[in-house]
Design a protein around this motif. Structure first.
Motif, PDB file in Angstrom:
ATOM      1  N   TRP A  96      -1.819  12.503  -8.083  1.00  0.00           N
ATOM      2  CA  TRP A  96      -1.039  11.206  -8.017  1.00  0.00           C
ATOM      3  C   TRP A  96      -0.676  10.636  -6.637  1.00  0.00           C
ATOM      4  CZ3 TRP A  96       4.269  10.638  -6.350  1.00  0.00           C
ATOM      5  CH2 TRP A  96       4.722  11.385  -6.063  1.00  0.00           C
ATOM      6  N   ASP A  97      -0.564  12.088  -5.675  1.00  0.00           N
ATOM      7  CA  ASP A  97      -0.122  11.673  -4.369  1.00  0.00           C
ATOM      8  C   ASP A  97      -1.351  11.957  -3.296  1.00  0.00           C
ATOM      9  OD1 ASP A  97      -0.021  14.678  -4.663  1.00  0.00           O
ATOM     10  OD2 ASP A  97       1.942  14.715  -4.027  1.00  0.00           O
ATOM     11  N   GLN A  98      -2.707  11.627  -3.855  1.00  0.00           N
ATOM     12  CA  GLN A  98      -3.703  12.228  -3.080  1.00  0.00           C
ATOM     13  C   GLN A  98      -3.678  11.504  -1.532  1.00  0.00           C
ATOM     14  OE1 GLN A  98      -6.875  10.596  -5.884  1.00  0.00           O
ATOM     15  NE2 GLN A  98      -7.927  10.661  -4.030  1.00  0.00           N
ATOM     16  N   TYR A  99      -3.269  10.207  -1.612  1.00  0.00           N
ATOM     17  CA  TYR A  99      -3.407   9.404  -0.413  1.00  0.00           C
ATOM     18  C   TYR A  99      -2.237   9.526   0.874  1.00  0.00           C
ATOM     19  CZ  TYR A  99      -7.436   7.582  -2.842  1.00  0.00           C
ATOM     20  OH  TYR A  99      -8.366   7.396  -3.573  1.00  0.00           O
ATOM     21  N   ALA A 100      -1.119   9.696  -0.007  1.00  0.00           N
ATOM     22  CA  ALA A 100       0.016   9.172   0.902  1.00  0.00           C
ATOM     23  C   ALA A 100       1.324  10.185   0.512  1.00  0.00           C
ATOM     24  CB  ALA A 100       0.555   7.960   0.965  1.00  0.00           C
ATOM     25  N   ALA A 149       1.758   6.514  -3.140  1.00  0.00           N
ATOM     26  CA  ALA A 149       1.104   5.408  -3.639  1.00  0.00           C
ATOM     27  C   ALA A 149      -0.198   5.272  -3.364  1.00  0.00           C
ATOM     28  CB  ALA A 149       1.770   4.315  -2.985  1.00  0.00           C
ATOM     29  N   PHE A 150      -1.167   4.764  -4.300  1.00  0.00           N
ATOM     30  CA  PHE A 150      -2.391   4.415  -3.901  1.00  0.00           C
ATOM     31  C   PHE A 150      -2.281   3.615  -2.538  1.00  0.00           C
ATOM     32  CE2 PHE A 150      -2.847   5.674  -8.027  1.00  0.00           C
ATOM     33  CZ  PHE A 150      -3.917   6.720  -7.900  1.00  0.00           C
ATOM     34  N   ASN A 151      -1.480   2.581  -2.195  1.00  0.00           N
ATOM     35  CA  ASN A 151      -1.405   2.075  -1.192  1.00  0.00           C
ATOM     36  C   ASN A 151      -2.502   1.519  -0.275  1.00  0.00           C
ATOM     37  OD1 ASN A 151       0.793   0.877   0.332  1.00  0.00           O
ATOM     38  ND2 ASN A 151       1.915   3.127   0.397  1.00  0.00           N
ATOM     39  N   ARG A 152      -3.586   1.194  -1.115  1.00  0.00           N
ATOM     40  CA  ARG A 152      -4.664   0.668  -0.385  1.00  0.00           C
ATOM     41  C   ARG A 152      -4.196  -0.701   0.053  1.00  0.00           C
ATOM     42  NH1 ARG A 152      -7.262   2.589  -4.888  1.00  0.00           N
ATOM     43  NH2 ARG A 152      -8.503   4.526  -4.790  1.00  0.00           N
TER      44      ARG A 152
END
Ligand code: AAL
Length: 374
Positions: free
Chosen positions: A203-207, A227-230
């Motif tokens: 779930w927290d792979q990006y940020a 967040a995916f936060n793209r």
């Protein structure tokens, strides 16, 4: 039935039959009280801060994402992101045009600064606490959104540590740490990710954003958001990572995420548990929640016009008393100040009443069916 309780008292038999979803929620979790009777309800009052210069609002100076406020050496301390660039930032969408001196997001090229105050209203900016380290160290592009921890007499600043301009792929970064024996520094950075992003598919792979540090049960708790936060996609939930060594990688809680809403990360000790102010994003935004175990949160109140990026002055954040007393003021920020092409953010003070007992005795009422037990 006591006279005092009338007409709100409901006999237990009322629950002893099939319930509608709304009444089931009520029976399971929600305090039965008017907001003013609920110590985890508050309004917010905002006061502009004295002592911060914003370069006449030309968009080149921005302050945002404050830390918790602490009281040491006879004064208050706060840390925050400061961007001081020659030109206004481009915005996340302009990231491909960012350079070594031109920022994409408002926090890109940011550094961790700090200020002190005797009274909490008039502040003196003291200078940079954690500058951007040289490339390629973690945080070389931006260090921002700090929080403070006091642990065994030493001080630790945790912050987002970027190695690319925000907006290139998203808002991707881990959390890094610097430490000092004084809140005035000097701060020694650890060139490592103390709370790394998750593995692919997690779930927290990006940020891993917005550390909020507390001490509980003899351990260091770091609540954080991910967040995916793209670009064009913001989906935010909050997790918890725990450690007994402030400089070693934290262990992420197996039930993460522990909050399904919110934006910046704002928690404080409350009685024997932890309360969370959950604002801005998600289905449970604009609530204050409580978890006896710090993990399984339930909605305790609904609030309005809460501060963005709030962090509290939290005297018992690190004292691990197991009997949190609540909070009454802190810092937040207002974003999108300035004109559309010269945007920046401004720190603000807010006051609230999240003390164990409502401040005004007139608010206390005996007309409570289920006295909230937070
Ligand atoms: C803030 C926080 C994080 C983001 C950015 C800077 O509001 O959510 O810190 O990365 O915006």
């Amino acid at each position: 039935m006591s006279e005092d309780a009338f007409p709100y008292t409901v006999t237990p038999e009322v629950w002893d039959r099939p319930l509608s979803a709304a009444m089931q929620r009520q029976a399971d979790t929600r305090p039965f009280s008017r907001p003013e009777e609920n110590p985890l309800f508050t309004n917010f009052k905002y006061t502009p801060l004295v002592g911060f210069d914003y370069s006449d609002g030309d968009g080149t100076v921005s302050r945002r994402d404050p830390s918790k406020i602490i009281y040491e050496n006879g004064q208050y301390y706060v840390w925050y992101t400061k961007r001081d660039t020659e030109t206004p930032c481009l915005g996340m969408e302009g990231a491909k045009d960012a350079t070594d001196t031109v920022a994409s997001a408002d926090w890109d090229l940011g550094e961790v600064w700090y200020a002190t105050s005797k009274d909490g209203f008039v502040w003196e900016e003291q200078g940079v606490a954690v500058p951007r380290p040289p490339k390629p160290q973690v945080g070389w592009r931006a260090v921002c959104t700090p929080d403070i921890l006091k642990w065994e007499g030493r001080f630790y600043l945790y912050y987002q540590a970027f190695t690319e301009p925000s907006g290139l792929r998203g808002d991707y970064c881990p959390i890094a740490v610097s430490h000092s024996d004084s809140p005035d520094g000097p701060w020694t950075p650890v060139d490592a990710e103390v709370i790394p992003t998750g593995k692919e598919g997690e779930w927290d792979q990006y940020a891993v954003h917005g550390p909020c540090m507390l001490v509980r049960d003899g351990k260091i708790y770091c609540y954080y958001k991910s967040a995916f936060n793209r670009p064009g996609c913001v989906w935010i939930t909050m997790g918890l990572a725990i450690s007994d060594d402030p400089l070693k990688p934290f262990e992420k809680h197996p039930l993460n995420p522990v909050l399904n809403s919110g934006h910046e990360v704002t928690l404080f000790p409350w009685k024997s548990g932890i309360a969370a102010m959950v604002l801005r994003d998600g289905p449970e935004h604009y609530t204050i929640q409580y978890a006896e175990d710090g993990v399984n949160f339930e909605i305790a109140s609904i609030v309005e016009f809460g501060p963005n990026a709030a962090k509290f002055y939290t005297p018992d954040a690190f004292t691990d008393t197991g009997d949190g007393q609540g909070v009454t003021w802190g810092f937040g920020h207002f974003i999108n100040a300035g004109t559309p092409d010269k945007q920046y953010s401004v720190l603000t003070r807010f006051d609230c009443d999240l003390r164990r007992e409502p401040g005004d005795p007139a608010f206390k009422s005996t007309r409570v069916f289920h006295k909230p037990e937070f």
